[in-house]
Write a protein that holds these residues in place. Structure first.
Motif, PDB file in Angstrom:
ATOM      1  N   GLU A  59       0.761  -1.218  -0.002  1.00 51.03           N
ATOM      2  CA  GLU A  59       0.029  -0.060   0.036  1.00 51.03           C
ATOM      3  C   GLU A  59       0.935   1.461   0.205  1.00 51.03           C
ATOM      4  N   HIS A  60       2.326   1.154   0.351  1.00 47.59           N
ATOM      5  CA  HIS A  60       3.006   2.292   0.403  1.00 47.59           C
ATOM      6  C   HIS A  60       3.828   2.469  -0.926  1.00 47.59           C
ATOM      7  N   LEU A  61       3.744   1.715  -1.667  1.00 46.51           N
ATOM      8  CA  LEU A  61       4.297   1.819  -3.228  1.00 46.51           C
ATOM      9  C   LEU A  61       3.271   2.589  -4.124  1.00 46.51           C
ATOM     10  N   ALA A  62       4.165   3.187  -5.053  1.00 48.02           N
ATOM     11  CA  ALA A  62       3.607   3.922  -6.149  1.00 48.02           C
ATOM     12  C   ALA A  62       3.119   2.991  -7.262  1.00 48.02           C
ATOM     13  N   PRO A  63       2.063   3.412  -7.940  1.00 49.21           N
ATOM     14  CA  PRO A  63       1.770   2.664  -9.215  1.00 49.21           C
ATOM     15  C   PRO A  63       3.008   2.110 -10.119  1.00 49.21           C
ATOM     16  N   GLY A  64       3.185   1.199 -10.367  1.00 49.58           N
ATOM     17  CA  GLY A  64       4.286   0.696 -11.274  1.00 49.58           C
ATOM     18  C   GLY A  64       5.429   0.218 -10.726  1.00 49.58           C
ATOM     19  N   GLU A  65       5.594   0.747  -9.300  1.00 46.20           N
ATOM     20  CA  GLU A  65       6.795   0.732  -8.596  1.00 46.20           C
ATOM     21  C   GLU A  65       7.090  -1.016  -8.525  1.00 46.20           C
ATOM     22  N   GLU A  66       8.342  -1.351  -8.671  1.00 48.81           N
ATOM     23  CA  GLU A  66       8.777  -2.683  -8.611  1.00 48.81           C
ATOM     24  C   GLU A  66       9.683  -2.935  -7.458  1.00 48.81           C
ATOM     25  N   VAL A  67       9.243  -4.024  -6.471  1.00 48.71           N
ATOM     26  CA  VAL A  67       9.986  -4.262  -5.520  1.00 48.71           C
ATOM     27  C   VAL A  67      11.142  -5.308  -5.825  1.00 48.71           C
ATOM     28  N   GLN A  68      12.438  -4.907  -5.466  1.00 50.71           N
ATOM     29  CA  GLN A  68      13.558  -5.753  -5.732  1.00 50.71           C
ATOM     30  C   GLN A  68      14.154  -6.525  -4.422  1.00 50.71           C
ATOM     31  N   GLY A  69      13.418  -6.163  -3.534  1.00 51.01           N
ATOM     32  CA  GLY A  69      13.911  -6.998  -2.192  1.00 51.01           C
ATOM     33  C   GLY A  69      13.429  -6.342  -0.923  1.00 51.01           C
TER      34      GLY A  69
END
Length: 112
Positions: free
Chosen positions: A11-21
């Motif tokens: 829920e804290h990520l921006a649209p399209g932001e990808e988690v790398q770890g």
């Protein structure tokens, strides 16, 4: 555990932001209660997010403490606990998260 951290941080990520770890760390090994508990770090393709997790939980995402640029390399972890600074947050990371730290650095282009 990293998967649970990522799920809780979505829920804290921006649209399209990808988690790398993602990983958890402690400010100190000895007195976790007096030092504010665990910190959770989520690395994305754009930034590092550091959250307060809690005294006993390594996967809860309670409050955003710091956000910093993604250009930082975390280094090669060694030992049982690896001393690490993300932004201005210093922490000790248990070896169970060393694979996450390596994956985060591997996702960064080599020229940085």
């Amino acid at each position: 555990m990293a998967d649970a951290i990522i799920k809780n941080a979505r829920e804290h990520l921006a649209p399209g932001e990808e988690v790398q770890g993602a990983f958890a760390g402690q400010q100190t090994i000895r007195n976790r209660l007096g030092e504010g508990g665990y910190r959770v770090v989520v690395a994305t393709d754009r930034r590092f997010l550091v959250f307060r997790s809690g005294t006993f939980s390594q996967t809860a995402v309670k409050r955003l403490i710091e956000e910093s640029a993604r250009g930082q390399r975390l280094g090669e972890p060694t030992g049982l606990f690896y001393d690490l600074t993300v932004g201005g947050e210093k922490m000790k990371v248990n070896r169970r998260y060393f694979g996450q730290i390596r994956a985060i650095d591997d996702a960064l282009p080599k020229d940085r």
